[in-house]
Scaffold this active site. Structure first.
Site, PDB file in Angstrom:
ATOM      1  CB  THR A  74       1.801  -3.066   5.009  1.00  0.00           C
ATOM      2  OG1 THR A  74       0.799  -2.432   3.928  1.00  0.00           O
ATOM      3  CG2 THR A  74       0.930  -3.949   5.165  1.00  0.00           C
TER       4      THR A  74
ATOM      5  CB  VAL B 134     -11.503  -3.193   5.483  1.00  0.00           C
ATOM      6  CG1 VAL B 134     -10.702  -4.889   5.193  1.00  0.00           C
ATOM      7  CG2 VAL B 134     -12.352  -3.016   6.342  1.00  0.00           C
TER       8      VAL B 134
ATOM      9  CB  THR C  57       3.263  -4.980   2.419  1.00  0.00           C
ATOM     10  OG1 THR C  57       3.915  -3.654   1.967  1.00  0.00           O
ATOM     11  CG2 THR C  57       5.216  -5.196   1.030  1.00  0.00           C
TER      12      THR C  57
END
Lengths: 316, 316
Positions: free
Chosen positions: A181, A210, A232
């Site tokens: 991420t 999500v 992250t």
């Protein structure tokens, strides 16, 4: 070289490209060098923007766009693939001045999801838009679209096959290697904070899943009252921990400094729920904090007062 | 009559059916009586469950199911309609004991979105699932599905036409009248807290818009370390304010009691961003807090020590 802009102004930028276990690969060293080069280039561009008086909101958006465009990270091109071998992308951005925010989830054809999140912040009556509705919004505003194949790299196809072979489809845990991420936090010379995060989520994730990167307060948070944060790691845990908001809340309500707050959220709150990952944060004095409980966190920072720093593991 | 169950145990349940402006309608009084009757029945059922030793998680789920099933509220049947004349439903649930959570967004065919959120909490490796992915998950677990027409009521068709006539399609503001999101918070005799929220969101909202009711930390939060919270109102603002988590964080990090924390979030944090709405909260001592800055908040509470209370406006 960093040009000083507003002169007396202080500014800071921190970025990350994911946290996770160290990859044991033949090309590990070459890959690390590539990662360092990209992170350094992102810091350099951000330093130019911020030292010239650019806004924190622009700085975090532009930093994340560059990280999305690189196939090295799990965001934009190079994102991990879900159970249908597609990239489904989440992103969010927040302006610490106004607490305005934009978030998008399960996006499949927008080249730069963070630009779509910024567009939601600027132009939508809504804060958070998912799936086809988010793509339709991108369409109406002329944002660049790509074929879903644009996002897919050979490396991520391999990651998906590996995950399936090891039967990880029932687990939400990140696959081996950094999750990748990307995110950025910034303080600008006007004294304003902003944060942005973008991701492909977890390898082999369910369609429609999500993660925290789309959730204001979980993966992304910024408030001039405290700090800007981008996270992250194992997104499910970061959502349950309201990780990004908690760093800010610990500063705002418990009087902690940014480093102590960041460390507490990762090493107590997230780790206490069995979560792995990391975060970057910056406060209004330009103090940058990194915290992670994984082998590596791809990261970097530059400020008005300090030369660019790029790190991968604990030894940096 | 409320039967005392575990005897020495304390328990509490609070519910809401939305907050907003008072409707000026010919049938206002009859409608208010209907609303009171439904809220009272939900409290009665919840009191039975909790006094018999049932869990807070079951209590909030069952309370929200009943409110979803009533066409009076903006959740499940009777939900408001989006720009495509469809109901798109958001819901979330959180267990204060484990901080486990489940959230769903943009659901169109699941009869009770809160049951799907509970299923995500129990059975999914993920915490948050949107759109078709959420429906697919419901399918695989045999959850009751309905034709999208099931959700649509004549009243909400009228609301949509009114919203379109007044040109509200570019505004995220709730239409006139209570927004009608539903929610519940509970403390059980085992000392555990839970919260649940369910909604159809905003009349004439964009397809794919996700509101605070689907966002852990925004519309829903529960932690045994502090309290359980469910919010209702202008969802975009509640997301930016991380409203539900902030009530809990003010207790956890600033030492406020539940009433002061709830009031501060609504009257300072949410109102400071121009937001309207309300919230319900309960702490581990069974103290219930209501806070709202709107004309009305449909609400109710019952505890081991107090008879059922149902209120609509400030005078109740």
């Amino acid at each position: 070289m960093i040009a000083r802009g507003a002169g007396e102004g202080i500014w800071a930028l921190a970025i990350h490209g994911g946290a996770g276990a160290a990859r044991r690969e033949a090309d590990a060293e070459a890959r690390a060098a590539e990662i360092r080069a990209v992170l350094a280039a992102v810091l350099d561009a951000g330093a130019r923007l911020l030292s010239a008086g650019g806004t924190a909101l622009d700085a975090v958006e532009e930093a994340v766009v560059r990280l999305e465009d690189s196939p090295l990270f799990n965001a934009g091109r190079g994102a991990v693939l879900n159970e249908r071998r597609e990239a489904e992308l989440d992103a969010s951005i927040m302006d610490g001045t106004s607490l305005e925010a934009g978030a998008v989830a399960a996006v499949r054809t927008v080249k730069n999801p963070i630009r779509l999140a910024r567009l939601v912040l600027e132009r939508s009556p809504h804060v958070f838009v998912a799936g086809d509705g988010a793509e339709g919004f991108a369409d109406r505003h002329g944002l660049e679209r790509v074929d879903p194949a644009y996002f897919v790299t050979e490396r991520r196809m391999r990651d998906l096959e590996d995950a399936r072979r090891s039967g990880r489809n029932d687990r939400a845990a990140p696959t081996g290697g950094e999750t990748g991420t990307v995110g950025a936090v910034a303080l600008d010379v006007h004294g304003n904070l902003a944060a942005a995060t973008s991701t492909g989520g977890l390898t082999n994730k369910s369609v429609g899943r999500v993660g925290d990167s789309a959730v204001i307060g979980a993966g992304t948070f910024a408030s001039n009252a405290s700090c800007a944060v981008s996270c992250t790691g194992h997104g499910e845990i970061f959502i349950r921990a309201t990780a990004a908001r908690d760093v800010a809340a610990l500063m705002e309500y418990a009087g902690l400094d940014v480093e102590t707050a960041a460390a507490r959220v990762i090493h107590e709150r997230v780790a206490g729920l069995g979560g792995e990952g990391g975060l970057i944060a910056v406060d209004r004095r330009g103090r940058v904090a990194f915290a992670f409980n994984t082998d590596v966190m791809l990261r970097g920072a530059v400020t008005h007062a300090s030369a660019p720093f790029v790190g991968i593991d604990r030894a940096t």
